[in-house]
Motif scaffolding. Structure first.
Motif, mmCIF file in Angstrom:
data_model
loop_
_atom_site.group_PDB
_atom_site.id
_atom_site.type_symbol
_atom_site.label_atom_id
_atom_site.label_comp_id
_atom_site.label_asym_id
_atom_site.label_seq_id
_atom_site.Cartn_x
_atom_site.Cartn_y
_atom_site.Cartn_z
ATOM 1 N N ASP A 66 45.080 51.671 41.227
ATOM 2 C CA ASP A 66 43.956 51.948 40.324
ATOM 3 C C ASP A 66 44.365 51.787 38.862
ATOM 4 O O ASP A 66 43.594 51.284 38.043
ATOM 5 C CB ASP A 66 43.409 53.357 40.552
ATOM 6 C CG ASP A 66 42.700 53.503 41.882
ATOM 7 O OD1 ASP A 66 42.366 52.462 42.509
ATOM 8 O OD2 ASP A 66 42.500 54.659 42.320
ATOM 9 N N ARG A 67 45.584 52.201 38.532
ATOM 10 C CA ARG A 67 46.063 52.083 37.145
ATOM 11 C C ARG A 67 46.177 50.624 36.712
ATOM 12 O O ARG A 67 45.974 50.288 35.554
ATOM 13 C CB ARG A 67 47.427 52.775 37.009
ATOM 14 C CG ARG A 67 47.993 52.741 35.612
ATOM 15 C CD ARG A 67 49.203 53.640 35.457
ATOM 16 N NE ARG A 67 50.334 53.294 36.272
ATOM 17 C CZ ARG A 67 51.342 52.522 35.867
ATOM 18 N NH1 ARG A 67 51.345 52.003 34.657
ATOM 19 N NH2 ARG A 67 52.351 52.268 36.664
ATOM 20 N N GLU A 92 46.924 55.414 43.461
ATOM 21 C CA GLU A 92 46.921 55.729 42.034
ATOM 22 C C GLU A 92 47.548 54.592 41.211
ATOM 23 O O GLU A 92 47.066 54.270 40.135
ATOM 24 C CB GLU A 92 47.676 57.035 41.757
ATOM 25 C CG GLU A 92 47.043 58.258 42.360
ATOM 26 C CD GLU A 92 47.374 58.433 43.853
ATOM 27 O OE1 GLU A 92 48.322 57.797 44.373
ATOM 28 O OE2 GLU A 92 46.639 59.203 44.502
#
Length: 85
Positions: free
Chosen positions: A53-54, A50
């Motif tokens: 991806d950010r 996560e």
């Protein structure tokens, strides 16, 4: 992700890069680790998909005394070609 010092080639430690990422990108301790990496200056390994991806894409961060360029790592970025016999 790889990180390179841009501009003048100041001597920068992995701890300084880590601190800059914490303050500039609102990352928490344990979200990533920073390692020396040739031919770029640093390799950043994320603990969670996560977070990775950010931060997808290129980023330019100005730190105290050094600018930092972040971009996704590519295993063929510095590949060469040679002849197979």
């Amino acid at each position: 992700m790889v990180a390179s010092i841009t501009g003048t080639r100041a001597v920068v430690s992995a701890d300084e890069v880590s601190e800059l990422l914490h303050t500039s990108l609102a990352l928490c301790p344990g979200d990533f680790s920073v390692h020396l990496h040739y031919p770029e200056d640093f390799l950043i390994i994320f603990a969670f998909r996560e977070v990775e991806d950010r931060l997808a894409g290129d980023h330019f961060i100005s730190g105290p005394g050094f600018p930092l360029s972040l971009r996704p790592w590519c295993k063929i970025a510095h590949a060469g070609s040679s002849r197979l016999d």
